[in-house]
Design an enzyme around this catalytic site. Structure first.
Site, PDB file in Angstrom:
ATOM      1  N   GLY A   2       1.795   2.237  10.999  1.00 45.79           N
ATOM      2  CA  GLY A   2       2.320   3.463  10.981  1.00 45.79           C
ATOM      3  C   GLY A   2       3.166   3.840  12.148  1.00 45.79           C
ATOM      4  O   GLY A   2       3.867   4.816  12.430  1.00 45.79           O
ATOM      5  N   SER A  20       2.662  -1.901  10.486  1.00 48.85           N
ATOM      6  CA  SER A  20       4.223  -1.719  10.947  1.00 48.85           C
ATOM      7  C   SER A  20       4.885  -3.050  10.604  1.00 48.85           C
ATOM      8  O   SER A  20       5.943  -3.359  11.189  1.00 48.85           O
ATOM      9  CB  SER A  20       4.258  -1.458  12.320  1.00 48.85           C
ATOM     10  N   GLU A  50      -7.332   4.555   6.876  1.00 50.02           N
ATOM     11  CA  GLU A  50      -7.189   6.088   6.567  1.00 50.02           C
ATOM     12  C   GLU A  50      -8.285   6.501   5.799  1.00 50.02           C
ATOM     13  O   GLU A  50      -8.331   7.942   5.725  1.00 50.02           O
ATOM     14  CB  GLU A  50      -5.767   5.939   5.906  1.00 50.02           C
ATOM     15  N   ASN A  99       0.786  -1.149   0.027  1.00 42.97           N
ATOM     16  CA  ASN A  99       0.023  -0.142  -0.031  1.00 42.97           C
ATOM     17  C   ASN A  99       0.990   1.028  -0.111  1.00 42.97           C
ATOM     18  O   ASN A  99       1.580   1.551   0.994  1.00 42.97           O
ATOM     19  CB  ASN A  99      -0.987   0.057   1.280  1.00 42.97           C
ATOM     20  N   TRP A 100       1.029   2.007  -1.231  1.00 46.39           N
ATOM     21  CA  TRP A 100       1.900   3.060  -1.293  1.00 46.39           C
ATOM     22  C   TRP A 100       1.359   4.085  -0.699  1.00 46.39           C
ATOM     23  O   TRP A 100       1.990   5.384  -0.929  1.00 46.39           O
ATOM     24  CB  TRP A 100       2.311   3.170  -2.793  1.00 46.39           C
ATOM     25  N   LYS A 101      -0.010   4.348  -0.165  1.00 46.84           N
ATOM     26  CA  LYS A 101      -0.616   5.406   0.217  1.00 46.84           C
ATOM     27  C   LYS A 101      -0.464   6.667  -0.467  1.00 46.84           C
ATOM     28  O   LYS A 101      -0.479   6.408  -1.794  1.00 46.84           O
ATOM     29  CB  LYS A 101      -0.221   5.837   1.706  1.00 46.84           C
ATOM     30  N   GLY A 148       2.646  -1.044   4.456  1.00 46.65           N
ATOM     31  CA  GLY A 148       2.473   0.375   3.982  1.00 46.65           C
ATOM     32  C   GLY A 148       3.679   0.762   3.812  1.00 46.65           C
ATOM     33  O   GLY A 148       4.553   0.580   2.885  1.00 46.65           O
ATOM     34  N   GLY A 149       4.454   1.757   4.859  1.00 49.98           N
ATOM     35  CA  GLY A 149       5.717   2.057   4.652  1.00 49.98           C
ATOM     36  C   GLY A 149       6.815   1.489   4.092  1.00 49.98           C
ATOM     37  O   GLY A 149       7.375   1.838   3.171  1.00 49.98           O
ATOM     38  N   GLU A 186      -6.171  -4.775  10.433  1.00 51.28           N
ATOM     39  CA  GLU A 186      -5.265  -3.901  10.780  1.00 51.28           C
ATOM     40  C   GLU A 186      -5.540  -2.995  12.084  1.00 51.28           C
ATOM     41  O   GLU A 186      -6.475  -2.472  12.011  1.00 51.28           O
ATOM     42  CB  GLU A 186      -5.022  -2.979   9.562  1.00 51.28           C
TER      43      GLU A 186
HETATM   44  C1  PEP Z   1      -1.215   0.218   5.690  1.00 53.90           C
HETATM   45  O1  PEP Z   1      -0.983   1.122   5.228  1.00 53.90           O
HETATM   46  O2  PEP Z   1      -2.096  -0.610   5.550  1.00 53.90           O
HETATM   47  C2  PEP Z   1      -0.107  -0.343   6.701  1.00 53.90           C
HETATM   48  C3  PEP Z   1      -0.108  -1.557   7.286  1.00 53.90           C
HETATM   49  O3  PEP Z   1       0.889   0.521   7.043  1.00 53.90           O
HETATM   50  P1  PEP Z   1       2.275   0.304   7.789  1.00 53.90           P
HETATM   51  O4  PEP Z   1       2.660  -0.838   7.116  1.00 53.90           O
HETATM   52  O5  PEP Z   1       3.057   1.561   7.562  1.00 53.90           O
HETATM   53  O6  PEP Z   1       1.637   0.289   9.309  1.00 53.90           O
END
Ligand code: PEP
Length: 250
Positions: free
Chosen positions: A174, A211, A101, A11-13, A232-233, A168
């Site tokens: 994050g 995370s 989000e 997930n590149w947000k 995500g990140g 999640e």
């Molecule tokens: C996400 O955006 O779904 C996510 C899990 O982000 P991160 O890995 O940055 O916590």
């Protein structure tokens, strides 16, 4: 986890530009290796890069997905919105629905249900996100919240085999904090039990998000019932993303 149909959702947000696409070259290379031939990688870039990603990954086994869609399945006067039909038209195969989000921006469980129905109508596969907030966790409301999200989100949906459920916890996204394995396993089991009550609910794979990084993924992979991760990140950095994939296959 074995490498059989394990999902890695990137997930590149709200990150990335056309030049960022070159960073996934090594991920494309990885999917050509026999050892990783059965894993499923889904890149979910911002809408602006969907077309570029579809083109870039065309000859590979990588799938492309959007991060959200409008609940209206037909074209209409919804300035600034994109619906499932448009996503499908671009060549994407997946869509994330109910990410915390986007829930924060106002998505209700009912709207999420409408989005899922509309995405299914367009033949997209859905990554349906659920999770409790820190406040809800502290108030011991986790199960109530998860159950409500599942019940309303999946209300009157029949073709559940096209769904992946991403658990999640909001307090983990994050933040660098991941739940303890024992707690995660309990919640995964609770989700599984309730999905199995639905017709074909046993066909829904459950993945974890929050995370995930190269240092914690091996431990998370030991949890029974998890069929992959939404990242995500760390997915913005291909080296880290590849490390996550390699370390989760035992
Ligand atoms: C996400 O955006 O779904 C996510 C899990 O982000 P991160 O890995 O940055 O916590």
């Amino acid at each position: 986890m074995t490498n059989n149909n394990i999902y890695f959702i990137a997930n590149w947000k709200m990150y990335g530009n056309p030049a960022s696409l070159n960073t996934i070259n090594n991920v494309i290379k990885l999917t050509k290796s026999k050892k990783f031939s059965k894993i499923k990688i889904v890149y979910c870039p911002p809408y602006t890069l969907l077309g570029n990603f579809v083109k870039k990954t065309k000859k590979s086994k990588i799938f492309v997905g959007a991060q959200n869609c409008h609940y209206e399945s037909e074209y209409g006067a919804y300035t600034g919105s994109i619906n499932a039909k448009m996503i499908k038209y671009l060549g994407a195969k997946f869509v994330i629905v109910g990410h915390s989000e986007t829930r924060k921006q106002g998505d209700t469980n009912n709207e999420i249900n409408m989005k899922i129905k509309s995405a299914l109508k367009s033949n997209l596969r859905i990554i349906f996100c659920i999770g409790e907030s820190l406040y809800e966790k502290r108030k011991k409301k986790t199960k109530t919240v998860l159950l409500k999200q599942i019940k309303i989100g999946l209300k009157k949906i029949k073709n559940l085999q096209n769904l992946i459920l991403a658990y999640e916890p909001l307090w983990s996204i994050g933040t660098g904090i991941v739940p303890k394995n024992i707690d995660l396993e309990k919640n995964i089991n609770f989700i599984r039990k309730n999905l199995n009550k639905l017709k074909n609910g046993n066909r829904i794979k459950i993945i974890y998000g929050g995370s995930v990084n190269p240092n914690n993924v091996k431990n998370l992979s030991r949890i029974p019932g998890i069929s992959g991760f939404i990242v995500g990140g760390a997915s913005l950095n291909s080296k880290k993303f590849i490390d996550i994939i390699k370390k989760s296959i035992i």
